[in-house]
Design an enzyme around this catalytic site. Structure first.
Site, short mmCIF file in Angstrom:
data_model
loop_
_atom_site.label_atom_id
_atom_site.label_comp_id
_atom_site.label_asym_id
_atom_site.label_seq_id
_atom_site.Cartn_x
_atom_site.Cartn_y
_atom_site.Cartn_z
N CYS A 113 0.89 -1.23 -0.10
CA CYS A 113 0.00 -0.10 0.02
C CYS A 113 0.83 1.21 0.03
O CYS A 113 0.25 2.41 -0.34
CB CYS A 113 -0.86 0.05 1.16
SG CYS A 113 -2.05 -1.35 1.14
N HIS A 241 -2.91 6.85 1.72
CA HIS A 241 -3.33 5.65 1.37
C HIS A 241 -4.63 5.46 1.62
O HIS A 241 -5.26 5.45 2.90
CB HIS A 241 -2.70 4.43 1.78
CG HIS A 241 -3.33 3.12 1.77
ND1 HIS A 241 -3.61 2.61 0.61
CD2 HIS A 241 -3.66 1.95 2.62
CE1 HIS A 241 -4.44 1.43 0.81
NE2 HIS A 241 -4.08 1.03 1.69
N ASN A 271 -10.16 -0.16 -1.05
CA ASN A 271 -8.77 -0.26 -0.89
C ASN A 271 -8.09 -0.82 -2.12
O ASN A 271 -8.13 -2.03 -2.31
CB ASN A 271 -8.40 -0.88 0.42
CG ASN A 271 -6.93 -1.17 0.47
OD1 ASN A 271 -6.28 -0.86 -0.15
ND2 ASN A 271 -6.70 -1.47 1.83
#
Length: 315
Positions: A113, A241, A271
């Protein structure tokens, strides 16, 4: 050694959309359960015929078009991804082939990430050293192909997509548009976010990640601002993120970016791992929510547990 800047951004998401109501028919969950815990309402889903390099190439092509340059103008391609199934050719090599580039240096980075901020720093350092003149930096992940669709704590999070940036050297005397990177990791906690097994499957220890992100990361993000000589209150935008809205909101507040636009693309995109920062950033710019030249904090965190961030100037 001249500094570098982001010349243009691009993003891409597949057309398939998975809603919370759709997920409620697949696993024991509900729209209320998902939105109250992670803030996500929809996510884009790539089909089996859409590999991660195709997502990356679409985003890269859009960034090139926005910059007004051709694939031949790129001599370095860096792709951040953790969902490339094949070891070789690399995702970057496949992107270069899809875009018809004549012979750039190509490399993949797997920092999960935090991948895009690491890839951006790698391109910045490479251009500053004179080893390349213009780079295409992409974050792309197809998280749905590694999801455990029986685990309601993780499958509700993931989406697919890509974001890209054209990075080039600044003119002599021009202020750098990419600030110094702050990066690192907590190796002893690396197990908290995992993509393991054959076939690989995404899993995480959600509470451990939440506590780490909301308590340990704010001073690190402020340190990234200090390295760039920008006070958090002077940031025009914060692009973290896009892990979970319940992480993004308190983390942004604790950084002290009181006047900044805060990216909340996770609500619509889920995500998307390494894609999340460039995807959210590109959308803010496309909508005109950040003035050109304004300072923006990019800060990634997640697997390993790695983190990385820098202040950039909006293209």
């Amino acid at each position: 050694m001249h500094g570098t800047r982001i010349a243009a951004l691009g993003h891409y998401q597949p057309s398939g959309v998975l809603t919370n109501e759709d997920l409620a028919g697949m696993v024991d969950t509900s729209d209320e359960w998902i939105t109250s815990r992670v803030g996500i309402r929809t996510r884009h889903i790539a089909g089996p015929e859409e590999p991660v390099d195709e997502l990356a190439a679409h985003a890269g092509a859009k960034a090139l078009a926005t910059a007004g340059i051709t694939p031949a103008d790129i001599d370095l391609v860096v792709v951040a991804t953790s969902t490339a199934i094949d070891r070789s050719p690399s995702t970057a090599a496949r992107v270069a082939a899809r875009l018809g580039m004549p012979g750039p240096a190509v490399l993949d980075l797997n920092v999960v990430c935090a991948g895009f901020t690491h890839a951006l720093a790698t391109a910045d350092h490479t251009l500053r050293a004179g080893a390349a003149t213009r780079a295409l930096v992409i974050g792309a992940d197809k998280m749905t192909q590694i999801a455990d669709w029986t685990d309601r704590t993780t499958c509700v999070l993931v989406g697919d997509g890509a974001g890209a940036a054209v990075v080039e050297t600044c003119a002599p005397g021009e202020e750098p548009g990419i600030g110094p990177v702050l990066w690192g990791s907590v190796p002893e906690m690396g197990h908290a976010v995992r993509i393991e097994g054959t076939p690989p499957v995404f899993a995480q220890e959600g509470q451990s990640v939440y506590r780490w992100a909301t308590t340990r990361l704010p001073p690190l993000a402020r340190q990234a601002c200090e390295r760039a000589g920008v006070a958090p209150a002077d940031l025009a935008a914060v692009v973290l993120h896009q892990a979970n809205l319940r992480i993004i909101e308190p983390l942004s507040e604790r950084i002290g970016a009181v006047n900044a636009v805060v990216a909340r693309d996770v609500v619509d995109s889920g995500n998307t791992s390494a894609a999340s920062i460039p995807l959210a950033f590109a959308k803010l710019v496309e909508r005109g929510e950040i003035p050109s030249g304004a300072p923006v904090l990019l800060f990634g965190f997640g697997g390993n547990l790695s983190y990385g961030g820098q202040v950039v100037r909006c293209p």
